[in-house]
Scaffold this motif. Structure first.
Motif, PDB file in Angstrom:
ATOM      1  N   ASP A 138     -28.613  59.503  15.484  1.00  0.00           N
ATOM      2  CA  ASP A 138     -28.441  58.659  14.430  1.00  0.00           C
ATOM      3  C   ASP A 138     -27.043  58.762  14.028  1.00  0.00           C
ATOM      4  OD1 ASP A 138     -27.977  56.164  12.986  1.00  0.00           O
ATOM      5  OD2 ASP A 138     -29.336  57.057  11.537  1.00  0.00           O
ATOM      6  N   VAL A 139     -26.078  58.712  15.149  1.00  0.00           N
ATOM      7  CA  VAL A 139     -24.684  58.904  14.560  1.00  0.00           C
ATOM      8  C   VAL A 139     -24.058  57.726  14.626  1.00  0.00           C
ATOM      9  CG1 VAL A 139     -24.745  61.405  14.988  1.00  0.00           C
ATOM     10  CG2 VAL A 139     -23.896  59.898  16.970  1.00  0.00           C
ATOM     11  N   ASP A 140     -22.627  57.561  14.225  1.00  0.00           N
ATOM     12  CA  ASP A 140     -21.667  56.387  14.150  1.00  0.00           C
ATOM     13  C   ASP A 140     -20.967  56.560  15.568  1.00  0.00           C
ATOM     14  OD1 ASP A 140     -22.492  55.079  11.553  1.00  0.00           O
ATOM     15  OD2 ASP A 140     -21.641  56.846  10.848  1.00  0.00           O
ATOM     16  N   PHE A 141     -20.355  57.675  15.773  1.00  0.00           N
ATOM     17  CA  PHE A 141     -19.425  57.798  16.838  1.00  0.00           C
ATOM     18  C   PHE A 141     -19.585  59.195  17.560  1.00  0.00           C
ATOM     19  CE2 PHE A 141     -17.604  54.845  13.758  1.00  0.00           C
ATOM     20  CZ  PHE A 141     -16.946  53.868  14.783  1.00  0.00           C
ATOM     21  N   LEU A 142     -19.397  59.391  18.640  1.00  0.00           N
ATOM     22  CA  LEU A 142     -19.096  60.766  19.336  1.00  0.00           C
ATOM     23  C   LEU A 142     -17.527  61.219  19.313  1.00  0.00           C
ATOM     24  CD1 LEU A 142     -21.411  60.419  22.639  1.00  0.00           C
ATOM     25  CD2 LEU A 142     -22.158  61.284  20.002  1.00  0.00           C
ATOM     26  N   VAL A 143     -17.196  62.310  18.976  1.00  0.00           N
ATOM     27  CA  VAL A 143     -16.064  62.991  18.967  1.00  0.00           C
ATOM     28  C   VAL A 143     -16.223  64.296  20.044  1.00  0.00           C
ATOM     29  CG1 VAL A 143     -14.202  64.369  17.918  1.00  0.00           C
ATOM     30  CG2 VAL A 143     -15.486  62.385  16.591  1.00  0.00           C
TER      31      VAL A 143
ATOM     32  N   GLN B 234     -24.818  60.046  30.995  1.00  0.00           N
ATOM     33  CA  GLN B 234     -24.890  58.249  31.052  1.00  0.00           C
ATOM     34  C   GLN B 234     -25.573  57.747  29.628  1.00  0.00           C
ATOM     35  OE1 GLN B 234     -26.191  56.529  34.567  1.00  0.00           O
ATOM     36  NE2 GLN B 234     -24.867  57.379  35.720  1.00  0.00           N
ATOM     37  N   GLU B 235     -26.737  58.430  29.241  1.00  0.00           N
ATOM     38  CA  GLU B 235     -27.403  58.002  28.185  1.00  0.00           C
ATOM     39  C   GLU B 235     -26.614  58.132  26.716  1.00  0.00           C
ATOM     40  OE1 GLU B 235     -31.809  59.012  27.245  1.00  0.00           O
ATOM     41  OE2 GLU B 235     -31.343  60.247  29.034  1.00  0.00           O
ATOM     42  N   ALA B 236     -26.037  59.281  26.796  1.00  0.00           N
ATOM     43  CA  ALA B 236     -25.267  59.480  25.604  1.00  0.00           C
ATOM     44  C   ALA B 236     -23.913  58.332  25.466  1.00  0.00           C
ATOM     45  CB  ALA B 236     -24.557  60.799  25.440  1.00  0.00           C
ATOM     46  N   LEU B 237     -23.352  58.375  26.416  1.00  0.00           N
ATOM     47  CA  LEU B 237     -22.103  57.125  26.532  1.00  0.00           C
ATOM     48  C   LEU B 237     -22.685  55.985  26.368  1.00  0.00           C
ATOM     49  CD1 LEU B 237     -19.800  58.843  29.154  1.00  0.00           C
ATOM     50  CD2 LEU B 237     -19.687  59.432  26.784  1.00  0.00           C
ATOM     51  N   GLU B 238     -23.762  55.566  26.869  1.00  0.00           N
ATOM     52  CA  GLU B 238     -24.366  54.342  26.811  1.00  0.00           C
ATOM     53  C   GLU B 238     -24.694  54.028  25.344  1.00  0.00           C
ATOM     54  OE1 GLU B 238     -26.596  54.424  31.022  1.00  0.00           O
ATOM     55  OE2 GLU B 238     -27.756  54.551  29.286  1.00  0.00           O
ATOM     56  N   SER B 239     -25.063  55.039  24.618  1.00  0.00           N
ATOM     57  CA  SER B 239     -25.790  54.807  23.276  1.00  0.00           C
ATOM     58  C   SER B 239     -24.489  54.746  22.253  1.00  0.00           C
ATOM     59  CB  SER B 239     -26.584  55.962  22.970  1.00  0.00           C
ATOM     60  OG  SER B 239     -27.465  56.053  23.764  1.00  0.00           O
ATOM     61  N   HIS B 240     -23.341  55.601  22.316  1.00  0.00           N
ATOM     62  CA  HIS B 240     -22.507  55.706  21.071  1.00  0.00           C
ATOM     63  C   HIS B 240     -21.249  55.504  21.612  1.00  0.00           C
ATOM     64  CE1 HIS B 240     -25.854  57.321  19.042  1.00  0.00           C
ATOM     65  NE2 HIS B 240     -25.911  58.403  19.939  1.00  0.00           N
ATOM     66  N   THR B 241     -19.988  55.068  20.888  1.00  0.00           N
ATOM     67  CA  THR B 241     -18.817  54.782  21.159  1.00  0.00           C
ATOM     68  C   THR B 241     -17.799  56.155  20.866  1.00  0.00           C
ATOM     69  OG1 THR B 241     -18.532  52.557  20.416  1.00  0.00           O
ATOM     70  CG2 THR B 241     -16.707  53.809  20.368  1.00  0.00           C
ATOM     71  N   LEU B 242     -17.371  56.397  21.715  1.00  0.00           N
ATOM     72  CA  LEU B 242     -16.497  57.977  22.158  1.00  0.00           C
ATOM     73  C   LEU B 242     -15.068  57.754  21.497  1.00  0.00           C
ATOM     74  CD1 LEU B 242     -16.727  60.621  23.477  1.00  0.00           C
ATOM     75  CD2 LEU B 242     -15.677  59.543  25.472  1.00  0.00           C
TER      76      LEU B 242
END
Length: 583
Positions: free
Chosen positions: A190-195, A250-258
């Motif tokens: 449950d994160v808002d964004f990926l860095v 793919q799952e991670a990039l589908e789920s969160h904005t980078l």
């Protein structure tokens, strides 16, 4: 030779005069993949699709989002060349519900030449089309086939006051050196964004930069060029396609904005700028050929832009590289967090050749003007950090910022010369400026070294690495949290110390040794791989470093907490809360 030039003022940087003219000229010849705005669809049927169709047949690298603003994001996908129909547009839909009952934006991209020219990748810019601080669902449709559904998020308005911000922080994901179940866990966070602070690809297909157990992983690659190190644009494109083929990534990039930066392996290992030749250099078989290296770096930038949904400023009329291209940028998460991203590769001077003893790495022994950032970027960084009015000010710094010493006294060495221990004069300029401005709640998020670190930022450190002859530590000005590698080779793996009884014995020993030799480092671990989550609230900042078993190619790979630290707002104090997160 010692140099006692004053560093109290702003040094005249040697690289500041370089305009990177050959690289600029080469970039001029590239059709760079800047994001485009879709146009309105003239026929609603382009959004129709067969729900039974396999998304992977048409969109083999799935979807991703990045470059958030308060009113939009950049959406990314790639169409399989054999599924691409030049007579059919690529449609995109965005909704505020997973079932797409309430579509808030739709459009099409129909420039077949542009799509083909960029390896069939597409970056579409939705800035000014979405609402602030909202989560959306999106999908692409081409020739009756829909992509997987992605989830994206916009930034709050600059004058908003969010209660919290949660960031998933990633680095260093060598495809050949392990599997990616960490990304499955990231997708479920449950994160808002990926860095991402860099090394999203590695530029070898023959196991360079990998560990002793690399043969255990079924992760073969073969470059189109036939070489075992990258030799051009098609090799870089191949790498991005291969990495993006992984289902967990793919799952991670589908789920969160980078929110993405880069480090050296997006180019070549240990990339730096050779001032004598005004050309890039680094660890590559053809590093002594400036024309080849210039072309290679331009190709690397070209491919990165195609495959990373990043909002990066590019002015084709700029007279220097710093004026034309700026990876360095900042993000405002309301008045809670200012996040600063820097480019620590295109402007850095070559590594020093001296043995990294205290007498050789201190800023007073470093040539004036030596730089990692270049003058313009350095002064922008200082001004942005010291001028921040957010509760938390965060520098996403690709490499280790605090000193790391091995040994004792004059027999010490500072082995991480690719980090700021190799650029101590410029580090002191930055550190002293931030200390003098009394910046509240200052945090650096770093990667590159493939370790977990919780440490104090200080105005000076014991020994001569930060200037002077004294041994007393300076004032604390902030904290540093390093995110581990997803899979890349770490210290313990290189020494074959990560498995069985060796790992159990040496993990606490290595932690003790490093923290004893470096009193400003509160925690250190180089036995695990994974990711971290950093949360900012009005009351505190909390770092949680997770370990995920990279030897198992399964969503059920074990995940555990390596360390957790909390920093109260207004107090530069690392509180160990690991037990709280292990319960």
């Amino acid at each position: 030779m010692a140099n006692d030039a004053s560093i109290g003022g702003r040094d005249e940087l040697r690289s500041g005069a370089d305009d990177h003219s050959a690289l600029l000229s080469t970039l001029d010849s590239h059709d760079l993949a800047t994001a485009v705005a879709p146009s309105a669809a003239s026929d609603a049927s382009v959004f129709d699709f067969d729900p039974r169709a396999d998304p992977a047949e048409t969109f083999p690298q799935s979807v991703a989002s990045g470059g958030p603003t308060p009113t939009g994001v950049i959406l990314w996908t790639r169409i399989a060349p054999d599924a691409f129909d030049a007579t059919e547009p690529l449609a995109v839909e965005v909704a505020d519900d997973a079932g797409f009952e309430n579509v808030v934006y739709s459009g099409v991209t129909d420039d077949a030449r542009w799509i083909r020219a960029h390896d069939h990748t597409v970056n579409v810019d939705l800035d000014d089309n979405l609402a602030p601080n909202e989560t959306y669902h999106y999908r692409f449709v081409h020739d009756g086939v829909a992509s997987k559904t992605g989830q994206c998020r916009t930034l709050p308005r600059p004058d908003d006051s969010p209660d919290s911000l949660r960031l998933g922080v990633l680095a260093c994901q060598n495809y050949q050196n392990g599997y990616y179940p960490a990304f499955h866990h990231v997708a479920e966070e449950d994160v808002d964004f990926l860095v991402h602070v860099g090394d999203a690809i590695y530029e070898s297909d023959a196991g360079h930069f990998s560990g002793p157990n690399v043969d255990e992983y079924d992760r073969e690659k073969s470059f189109p060029s036939g070489h075992d190190r990258v030799h051009g644009l098609e090799d870089y494109r191949y790498l991005y396609r291969k990495y993006r083929s992984d289902e967990f990534y793919q799952e991670a990039l589908e789920s969160h904005t980078l929110i993405a930066s880069w480090d050296d392996h997006e180019f070549v290992n240990d990339l730096h700028w050779d001032d004598r030749r005004d050309a890039p250099s680094g660890d590559h078989p053809r590093a002594d050929d400036p024309e080849f290296m210039t072309d290679l770096v331009a190709d690397a930038m070209h491919a990165w832009w195609e495959y990373m949904p990043a909002r990066v400023e590019y002015d084709p009329n700029g007279d220097s590289l710093q004026e034309r291209f700026r990876l360095w940028r900042d993000f405002a998460f309301g008045d809670l967090v200012t996040l600063v991203m820097t480019d620590e590769r295109l402007f850095r001077d070559p590594p020093r050749e001296a043995i990294p003893t205290p007498d050789n790495v201190g800023p007073q022994y470093e040539p004036p003007g030596r730089t990692m950032l270049g003058e313009e970027q350095r002064e922008w960084l200082i001004d942005t950090v010291t001028g921040s009015t957010s509760t938390w000010t965060v520098w996403a710094d690709e490499v280790l910022t605090v000193p790391l010493r091995l040994g004792s006294g004059p027999l010490s060495i500072y082995p991480v010369q690719g980090g700021w221990d190799g650029y101590t004069r410029e580090r002191q300029r930055i550190t002293e400026s931030i200390g003098a401005a009394d910046v509240d709640n200052y945090v650096t998020l770093t990667g590159d070294m493939h370790c977990y670190v919780a440490a104090y930022q200080q105005t000076s450190y014991p020994g001569r690495v930060s200037g002077g002859e004294g041994v007393a530590p300076g004032d604390r000005i902030g904290v540093e949290f390093m995110t581990p590698a997803v899979t890349s080779l770490n210290i313990a793996e290189a020494l074959r110390l990560t498995r069985g009884w060796r790992g159990k014995l040496t993990e606490p020993l290595l932690t003790w040794l490093v923290t004893t030799m470096n009193p400003h480092i509160d925690f250190f671990d180089s036995h695990n791989w994974g990711y971290s989550v950093v949360e900012f609230t009005r009351e505190d900042c909390t770092y949680v470093g997770y370990a995920v078993d990279k030897t198992v190619n399964s969503p059920d790979a074990d995940r555990s907490v390596v360390a957790a630290y909390r920093v109260p707002e207004g107090d530069v104090e690392l509180e160990d809360v690991t037990d709280e997160y292990r319960e």
